[in-house]
Structures are given as C-alpha cells and as structure tokens.
Design an enzyme around this catalytic site. Sequence first.
Site, short mmCIF file in Angstrom:
data_model
loop_
_atom_site.label_atom_id
_atom_site.label_comp_id
_atom_site.label_asym_id
_atom_site.label_seq_id
_atom_site.Cartn_x
_atom_site.Cartn_y
_atom_site.Cartn_z
N CYS A 394 0.83 -1.21 0.00
CA CYS A 394 0.00 0.00 0.00
C CYS A 394 0.87 1.27 0.00
O CYS A 394 1.37 1.64 -1.05
CB CYS A 394 -0.98 -0.03 1.17
N HIS A 525 -3.65 -4.88 0.41
CA HIS A 525 -2.95 -5.47 1.56
C HIS A 525 -3.04 -7.00 1.50
O HIS A 525 -3.95 -7.58 2.08
CB HIS A 525 -3.57 -4.99 2.88
N GLU A 527 -1.48 -9.12 3.06
CA GLU A 527 -1.32 -9.76 4.37
C GLU A 527 -2.63 -10.23 4.99
O GLU A 527 -2.64 -11.16 5.79
CB GLU A 527 -0.57 -8.83 5.33
N1 GLN Z 1 -1.77 6.63 3.01
C1 GLN Z 1 -1.95 5.90 1.81
C2 GLN Z 1 -3.34 6.09 1.23
O1 GLN Z 1 -4.24 6.47 1.91
C3 GLN Z 1 -1.64 4.43 2.01
C4 GLN Z 1 -2.60 3.76 2.94
C5 GLN Z 1 -2.10 2.44 3.46
O2 GLN Z 1 -0.90 2.16 3.42
N2 GLN Z 1 -2.99 1.62 3.97
O3 GLN Z 1 -3.54 5.83 0.07
#
Ligand code: GLN
Length: 551
Positions: A394, A525, A527
Amino acid sequence: MQKKENCKYIFVVGGVISGVGKGITASSLGLILKNRGLNVTAIKIDPYINVDAGTMNPTEHGEVFVLSDGDETDQDMGNYERFLDIKLTKINYMTTGRVYQTVIEKERNLEYKGKCVEVVPHIPLEVIHRIKEAGRKANADVVIIEIGGTVGEYQNMLFLEAARMLKIEFPKDVIFVMVSYLPTPSKIGEMKTKPTQNAVRTLNASGIQPDFLIARGATSLDQKRKEKIAMFCNILPDRIISAPDVESIYDIPLNFEKEKMSDKLCSVLEASCKRTDEKAWHAWKTFVNHAHNSTEIIKIAMIGKYFETGDFILSDSYLSVIEAIKYSAYSQNKKAQISWVNSEDFEKNPAKLKDLKKFDGIVVPGGFGTRGVEGLISSVRYARENKIPYLGLCYGMQMMVIEYARNVLKLKDANTREVNPKSNNLVIDIMESQKELMKKNLYGGSMRLGGYNAVLRDGTIASKAYAKKEIIERHRHRYEVNPSYIGELEKEGLIFSGTSPDGHLMEIAELSKSKHPFFLGTQFHPEFLAHPLNPHPLFSAFVKACITKRK
Ligand code: GLN
C-alpha cells in the site's frame, strides 16, 4: 429473533489483566471445535465508543484488520480468520459505538413503537440480536463471542449483561470461558490465585458463573492451585485448564487438546461432535512442526516511521504482515527474523542506509502521513539499486512509484498529495471518489475499503506467483497512482502487472526480473489473506527471493 436450533454460544471473557490472550483462546477453541465437525463462527466485541477501529492510531489500538466487506476491525478478527480459515463480515464485529448507533437509528425510525428506549434492556437486546444474526448468517453450530476488556471494568458491563440475558433465554446452549492471569511475583516465587478468585467473584456479581477457566501464567498450574481455584471459584477441577506461556501461539490448540478440551466443551454444551478430523489436525500439526523446526534464518527489515514504542506495540501494529511473512518462511523451512528499522534514522543520517545491506529482504508496510517518508523513499532506492528483494504494501507501493519517478524519470519533486500537495509532479494523487469526502471531513469508514478485483498481466512476477488471471484482494487507501504518469513510468520500465478490471487503477507495480530479483508493490494489503496452512503467494515469492539473495 429466534436462533438456529441447537446453536451454541461460547463467551470468552478476561480476568485480572488485559492482553491475557482471549483472542488466541477464542480462535483456538474455535479451531478444535471445527476439527470436531462443527461449523464455527466468531464475534469480537470491543467496548470502546469508536464505531470501528479505522479511526484509531495503530500504536493506540494495534493493527486495523480489514474484512472483505470493508469493515475496519480489530486484529483479533484476523486471528479468527487465520485459525478458522473462515471469512467474517461486519456482523461479526461490534463496538459500544456501533451498538448505540443502531439503537438510536431504530428509535429515530419508530422501530420501538413509541416505547421509552432504555440502556437496559435495549442495548443488550441489540447485542443479542447481532450475536444471533451472526450465527444465522454463518449457519453456525457454535458462535464464539469474545468480550474485550477485563471483567470489572465499567466499559464492558452491558455486553456481560447481554451474555447473561442470552444464558437465561437458552440455559443449555450458553457457556462462559474465563481467561485469567495468575502472576508469579519474582520476590515470592510462587503462582498466586487470589487475583483470579477475585476476578471470578466480580464476574459472579454480573450474574455469570464461568464454566471453564483458562489459567494463563508463566508456568503450568499445579494440582494444589487447581484445587484451590476449583474450591473458591466453583469450577470443576477438570474444567480448569492450564495455559502456560508458549513459544508459538499456534501451539495453543494442540495444548488444549492435550487437556481434551473439545471433548469437555462438547459434553458441557451437549453438542453433537464428530471424531477429530485427522487430516485437518495433521495439517495443523505439520504447520506447527515447521514453525518449531525451521531454524535457518532469513533477515527481513520492516521499515516505517516508528515512535519509541518498543517492539511489542510494533508487532501488534503490523500483526498480519508479520504472520504473513512467517507462514511463507515456514512453508520454505525458514525462520523469518524481522527487524524494525526507523526510516527517520535515514533522514538524519543517510550513511546509515548501508546498514540495509545485511538484510535479505526489505518490507515497507502500509502507512499514513508525512513523517519519515523521505527516509522510506531513500530505503526503496537503496533496495532497488542494490538489488535487495523489496515488497511494498500500500504506502510501500506508493513510495516505490515516487522513488522511481524521482530517480529514474528524473522528476525530482515527485510526491504524493498526502505529503506535499504543492509538488508539480503528484505521481500519487487522491482518488476522485475521495475528494468530496475529504472536503466534508467524512473520515470514518470512507477509504476505498475491502475486497476488489484486479486482473494480472501475463508473464509478470505477480501473475506467476498467483498462477491465475484475476484476484480479489483487500484494500484500505485514499490515494492512487496518478493515471497521467502511468505511460511515462511504464516507458521507463515500471510494470503495472495488476490493475482494476477496467484498467483505471494500478494495483501492482513491479520491475522485470532482468532488472531486479524482486521489486514489487501492491496497492492492496495481501497480508489480510495469508493463512497458516495457505501462505500468500506474493509473500511466498518475496521470501523465495530473500532465500536466493541469502545464498
Ligand atoms: N496513506 C496511503 C493512502 O491512503 C496508504 C494507505 C495504506 O498504506 N494503507 O492511500
């Protein structure tokens, strides 16, 4: 609402201190019952006012675990999904805020038909409604409900009241398991039962008698103390289960079965259990053996902006990432040694980047905000230029794109709008759908959340790892790769190997194997979908690259 006939409810509550392992106990009880042929689902109750865990800082609360329907929940939900290999939804998670919100909405909609709506019974009744609904939705034989917090605190009283009321409705189908802590003060040198006795008494004051007591402690509970607890807490000695500290949380279901826990539960609940599913049990044991016997180490750096929080809180904040790495390592007979590296150190002292050389792989997990970002970008550069396997999750993928834009495309001020909205090259920008929400300060539950499809490009690292063309992964973000830079980035060699089915949203970025052994980031994600018996293909591909690097 009526419950499914024969559905059983197991409440798990905590005594003496928080953090005694209620979540792992609930997950482990679920697993051993599942192995006896019962259909199990699980519920987590968090007593705080927040409607979900999404608006809390992870160092405050631990990881935010995202469900496939996008609910932002507690990390215990991840434990349930991993131990039980099930998919949970919104109905499996509740907080005080969420319950009150529903009751107030129902009141506004005249659903209480002119009655005075009161804290008791209407709040507990809503809790009970949700518990039954979760059971019905999963067609469950057993619903395990973990009540967060510790007995005796004000916050979870209404949930205990709901549990008590459900027991009155179905006396034979509801049981209580108390997970309590038995301290061994160093100066005294023996395990003390008094705090547990008091905790049981406090629970009794809520009208609840525990049927089982899980005795957590540094060591096993001896016979003498078992009898003492039995006598003073009104619990049969064979329902007091010793649960000493273990090396791996995955041992716990095995330890419970050494004490014939599933037999005991089935007998108290009068549930029709089958014989143990030997195949499933064997698979779990094999996994646990791998966890114990994989001694060859791979070294992984987890880079982020970290407060002086200590390792414990950090590992709580990134629980699913750590577990996902472990599963993939065990399945390749390796043990992952994870080091926390503070990206701010690289900002203060860039020479420190060289320390990254000793790692076999680098992970930049999800994150928010500006602090430590320059350090993250320089570590991504270090990983790319020194051919260290890199996995960006992400924010970690967004950092990868910024780094590539700055150092390969030579867009020196490339950035994300989250960090520097004034940059002339916002290679990461806010998603169109998010703009209105942010103007109105609508933060709660409003990110792009939960499961979305992505299609993979043939011949890429991603498509080889997944061995399929289309995937569903869970998301939690507001920003995306700015579509106007995709062409330029691709021209310079960054491959967007996964996109949303309409091709608009970049879901995976990678470099070809000819350029780098493993340099890959995901907007989602992965994970959240890694399971002990079914490691995640991208983590496994990353670990494989780490092993090769080590050699
Ligand atoms: N801050 C970034 C976004 O909002 C990544 C978010 C995250 O890593 N879950 O897109």
